[in-house]
Design an enzyme around this catalytic site. Sequence first.
Site, PDB file in Angstrom:
ATOM      1  N   HIS A   1       0.729  -1.136  -0.113  1.00 24.27           N
ATOM      2  CA  HIS A   1      -0.086   0.144   0.202  1.00 24.27           C
ATOM      3  C   HIS A   1       0.832   1.322   0.165  1.00 24.27           C
ATOM      4  O   HIS A   1       0.348   2.251   0.450  1.00 24.27           O
ATOM      5  CB  HIS A   1      -0.892   0.005   1.220  1.00 24.27           C
ATOM      6  CG  HIS A   1      -1.644  -1.321   1.552  1.00 24.27           C
ATOM      7  ND1 HIS A   1      -1.205  -2.263   2.305  1.00 24.27           N
ATOM      8  CD2 HIS A   1      -2.747  -1.750   0.552  1.00 24.27           C
ATOM      9  CE1 HIS A   1      -1.969  -3.246   2.266  1.00 24.27           C
ATOM     10  NE2 HIS A   1      -3.060  -3.111   1.294  1.00 24.27           N
TER      11      HIS A   1
HETATM   12  S1  FES Z   1       1.738  -0.326   3.216  1.00 21.34           S
HETATM   13 FE1  FES Z   1       0.112  -1.975   3.793  1.00 21.34          FE
HETATM   14  S2  FES Z   1       1.250  -3.392   4.503  1.00 21.34           S
HETATM   15 FE2  FES Z   1       2.608  -2.158   3.861  1.00 21.34          FE
END
Ligand code: FES
Length: 175
Positions: free
Chosen positions: A140
């Site tokens: 993410h």
């Molecule tokens: S940014 Fe979501 S698991 Fe690393």
Amino acid sequence: MTTEASAEPTRRDFLYIATGAVAAVGAAAAVWPFISQMNPDASTIAAGAPIEVDLTPIAEGQDIKVFWRGQPIYIMNRTKKQVDEARNTPLADLKDPETDQARTKEGHENWLVVVGICTHLGCIPIAHEGNYDGFFCPCHGSQYDSSGRIRQGPAPLNLPIPPYQFVSDTKVQIG
Ligand code: FES
């Protein structure tokens, strides 16, 4: 007739191969106990026994990943630039304020030892990626700096520091 002639060498070859394989397994079995008795067994390691890591193969600017308690641990030999950037970052810029000094060992400032598990949802970040010369989490988009501190993205906390100590200038014990 033709079939008989070509089948015979094949069977003989198999016997040679089989004999060779048994000999190789026998040799490995004889050597293995001497090697394995020098290390904790797999169940002891899984239960959290400390591991020792030789740092000499890790060149400046490189890192390795080892496993302790089933967790990936990054050991990064930071460049002076990476150390300076980490130390010159104002704490006010950090979501989870911690000095680089608190996250490394005095006299071994170039070495960063962090648990390589993103504090968002647990993906494994990639080293030497992202905008901060540290770690980038592909899941993410969280970005950690060269001290493993969260700088951007949804992760709330810095990468954790496992318990570790230097047992010599070139060897670190984790756990
Ligand atoms: S940014 Fe979501 S698991 Fe690393």
